[in-house]
Design a protein around this motif. Structure first.
Motif, PDB file in Angstrom:
ATOM      1  N   GLN A 150      26.254  66.130  46.084  1.00 13.21           N
ATOM      2  CA  GLN A 150      25.910  65.362  47.280  1.00 13.21           C
ATOM      3  C   GLN A 150      25.444  66.309  48.381  1.00 13.21           C
ATOM      4  OE1 GLN A 150      26.207  61.977  47.548  1.00 13.21           O
ATOM      5  NE2 GLN A 150      25.458  62.004  49.652  1.00 13.21           N
ATOM      6  N   CYS A 169      27.603  68.025  51.379  1.00 11.38           N
ATOM      7  CA  CYS A 169      29.017  68.121  51.023  1.00 11.38           C
ATOM      8  C   CYS A 169      29.244  69.550  50.557  1.00 11.38           C
ATOM      9  CB  CYS A 169      29.378  67.133  49.920  1.00 11.38           C
ATOM     10  SG  CYS A 169      31.110  67.228  49.458  1.00 11.38           S
ATOM     11  N   ARG A 183      35.072  62.868  45.416  1.00  7.51           N
ATOM     12  CA  ARG A 183      34.405  61.579  45.248  1.00  7.51           C
ATOM     13  C   ARG A 183      32.959  61.672  44.764  1.00  7.51           C
ATOM     14  NH1 ARG A 183      32.860  59.707  51.138  1.00  7.51           N
ATOM     15  NH2 ARG A 183      32.441  61.712  52.056  1.00  7.51           N
ATOM     16  N   HIS A 184      32.377  62.882  44.752  1.00  7.75           N
ATOM     17  CA  HIS A 184      30.998  63.031  44.273  1.00  7.75           C
ATOM     18  C   HIS A 184      30.968  63.774  42.935  1.00  7.75           C
ATOM     19  CE1 HIS A 184      30.598  63.442  48.846  1.00  7.75           C
ATOM     20  NE2 HIS A 184      30.223  62.209  48.555  1.00  7.75           N
ATOM     21  N   THR A 218      35.082  58.740  40.763  1.00  4.44           N
ATOM     22  CA  THR A 218      35.171  59.885  39.848  1.00  4.44           C
ATOM     23  C   THR A 218      36.534  59.948  39.159  1.00  4.44           C
ATOM     24  OG1 THR A 218      35.859  61.293  41.668  1.00  4.44           O
ATOM     25  CG2 THR A 218      33.522  61.304  41.127  1.00  4.44           C
ATOM     26  N   TRP A 275      36.134  57.104  47.434  1.00  9.56           N
ATOM     27  CA  TRP A 275      34.893  56.364  47.174  1.00  9.56           C
ATOM     28  C   TRP A 275      33.729  57.055  47.868  1.00  9.56           C
ATOM     29  CZ3 TRP A 275      32.959  52.023  50.660  1.00  9.56           C
ATOM     30  CH2 TRP A 275      31.839  51.391  50.103  1.00  9.56           C
ATOM     31  N   ASP A 276      32.576  57.145  47.193  1.00 11.17           N
ATOM     32  CA  ASP A 276      31.417  57.836  47.772  1.00 11.17           C
ATOM     33  C   ASP A 276      30.617  56.942  48.715  1.00 11.17           C
ATOM     34  OD1 ASP A 276      30.206  56.092  46.051  1.00 11.17           O
ATOM     35  OD2 ASP A 276      29.215  57.604  44.825  1.00 11.17           O
ATOM     36  N   CYS A 293      29.182  70.524  44.511  1.00 14.07           N
ATOM     37  CA  CYS A 293      29.016  69.091  44.704  1.00 14.07           C
ATOM     38  C   CYS A 293      27.536  68.738  44.748  1.00 14.07           C
ATOM     39  CB  CYS A 293      29.695  68.650  45.990  1.00 14.07           C
ATOM     40  SG  CYS A 293      29.472  66.896  46.282  1.00 14.07           S
TER      41      CYS A 293
END
Ligand code: ZN
Ligand code: ZN
Ligand code: ZN
Ligand code: ZN
Ligand code: ZN
Ligand code: ZN
Ligand code: ZN
Ligand code: ZN
Length: 485
Positions: free
Chosen positions: A305, A308, A273-274, A125, A180-181, A303
């Motif tokens: 995700q 999360c 990261r998301h 991101t 990093w996801d 988010c």
């Protein structure tokens, strides 16, 4: 204690320990790199002075002495039974206190066990384009785009797939768990974000606008300073609209700051990261921002995700990078914890960075500017300062985050909390659900002195939280509502 001869160095004698003692916390397994206390039994080699889990040793000997993964390297990789002494071809690091490297000797290829499984293509991101892993980052003067440190010559890292873009990262910077996801997107089609479904604001005919959160047309107005009657607040960030131009509804009091109106419906935020999605109706009526930790009843980025919990308010989401808001003489770079100056030691914490820089107040005809410790310190030595609202003398001794708003021309000062309150992003009249209560947020009128139902002290803040079912019950803070039974 049992003595075994080690498979690493057949002549060395190993001492076996277990179960693990709590004091063993600082010892690290040289194979898996986690604490010795994470598994029940371990070995110690006195000659080499290293520890390793019994379990890690067994797995290694039984099934991991060679790794065949053509995606990483065309030949079989063999475990090196020696503490690391080579740079890893994938990440460039030497971790000499570890024993976790594999090699293909004919190719002179050396790699950490974890680096064998590095993703080929990732989307972070914090960068617009995808990045790919390479075993050879070309030598150049620029370092890693995240940590700015240089690359080990001839070693690997991540580079931007866009040839014209010089963005590149160390392998460990690119795959850090905060960045990093966890997805390798090699072979996956790139998400083409249709700008139509990302924009929040549509231009109807050059003069009127539609925001997806509101069912009337909006017009652009300018705050002229004269018109004191029209005190609107922005529905996105909940701060008053005191300056510049804004978008307002002709038919009701709905209004948005220009910057808040253009916040996209989906965004990638460089410090999460998301991807995030914009929500305008929040079920509980409010939320707590993961960045500045303030409660808000305005727009929320949630988010995308599952599981999360990251949430962010409109104010934190609209901070520009670099940040040039007039607080400091140099532009500031946003960080995960606020903003830093790269030219001097100035920084803002995550609460300070999202604080309004200018506020209007009844005690001065000019807007007041946010003053941080350094300038307040000098100012208070030139003349005595007293908060116009709470009348307490302002004596900044230490950097204790007692920031103020002030007007240098009139020597007017107020504490930040006296000016904007504890909850600048919550609005009176709004209902929230919390701890089984339905709570009405109300302005505290200056004559009433409600006593908090939970902590039994007088409510001091600009806002009080009233139990909707019984309005004689008041709380002084969100925290007191949460802890009340
Ligand atoms: Zn490595
Ligand atoms: Zn780096
Ligand atoms: Zn790029
Ligand atoms: Zn706003
Ligand atoms: Zn925030
Ligand atoms: Zn997330
Ligand atoms: Zn500076
Ligand atoms: Zn005060």
């Amino acid at each position: 204690m049992e003595n075994l001869s080690t498979t690493f160095y057949p002549k060395h004698v190993l001492e076996e320990y277990g179960p693990v003692h709590p004091n063993d916390g600082a010892k690290i397994c040289i194979i898996c790199e986690t604490c010795i206390s994470s598994r029940p039994n371990y070995f110690y080699c006195r000659v080499c002075d290293f520890f390793f889990h019994k379990e890690c040793h067994t797995t290694l000997m039984e099934s991991n002495l060679t790794i065949d993964r053509p995606r990483t390297h065309e030949h079989k990789l063999t475990f090196i039974r020696k503490t690391n002494s080579f740079n890893c071809d994938a990440c460039g690091e030497v971790r000499s206190k570890k024993m976790n490297m594999y090699a293909c000797l004919p190719c002179k290829f050396f790699i950490h066990r974890n680096c064998i499984y590095l993703p080929k293509v990732i989307k972070l991101t914090c960068h617009l384009h995808r990045l790919f892993h390479t075993y050879h980052v070309p030598d150049c003067n620029t370092g890693c785009s995240l940590c700015f440190a240089s690359f080990v010559s001839g070693c690997g890292g991540y580079m931007c797939i866009n040839k014209t873009c010089d963005y590149k990262l160390h392998s460990y910077c690119a795959t850090h768990e905060l960045i990093w996801d966890g997805r390798d997107v090699e072979g996956e089609p790139e998400e083409t974000s249709n700008s139509e479904d990302v924009t929040s604001l549509k231009d109807v005919d050059g003069n009127t606008f539609r925001h997806f959160s509101h069912h009337h047309d909006l017009l652009r107005f300018c705050v002229d300073g004269e018109d004191e009657g029209d005190e609107r607040i922005c529905q996105a960030c909940i701060l008053p609209i005191d300056f510049d131009s804004f978008l307002g509804c002709k038919e009701c009091d709905f209004a948005l700051h220009d910057t808040c109106a253009s916040l996209p419906r989906k965004m990638e935020y460089q410090f999460h990261r998301h991807p995030l999605a914009l929500e305008v109706d929040i079920e509980e009526g409010f939320f707590s921002c993961s960045k500045c930790k303030r409660e808000s009843c305005g727009f929320m980025y949630r988010c995308c995700q599952e599981e999360c919990e990251f949430k962010m308010d409109a104010k934190c989401a609209s901070l520009a990078d670099p940040l040039d808001n007039g607080i400091h003489e140099h532009p500031l770079t946003l960080t995960n914890y606020g903003a830093n100056c790269n030219k001097c030691r100035f920084y803002l914490g995550s609460k300070q960075v999202s604080q309004p820089v200018l506020v209007k107040c009844n005690y001065d005809i000019h807007p007041l500017t946010l003053c941080l410790f350094e300038s307040t310190y000098l100012w208070s030595h030139a003349c005595p300062l007293r908060c116009e609202i709470c009348e307490i003398r302002i004596k900044p001794k230490y950097r204790d985050y007692q920031d103020i708003y002030g007007c240098f021309d009139c020597n007017t000062v107020v504490h930040v909390e006296c000016a904007i309150g504890k909850y600048p992003f919550l609005k009176p009249g709004h209902t929230i659900k919390l701890n089984g209560f339905e709570i009405q947020i109300a302005s505290k009128n200056s004559l009433s002195r409600p006593i908090c139902h939970a902590c039994h002290s007088t409510c001091q803040d600009k806002l009080v939280f009233k139990n909707k079912k019984n309005v004689t019950i008041s709380f002084c803070s969100i925290n007191c509502v949460t802890t009340s039974s």
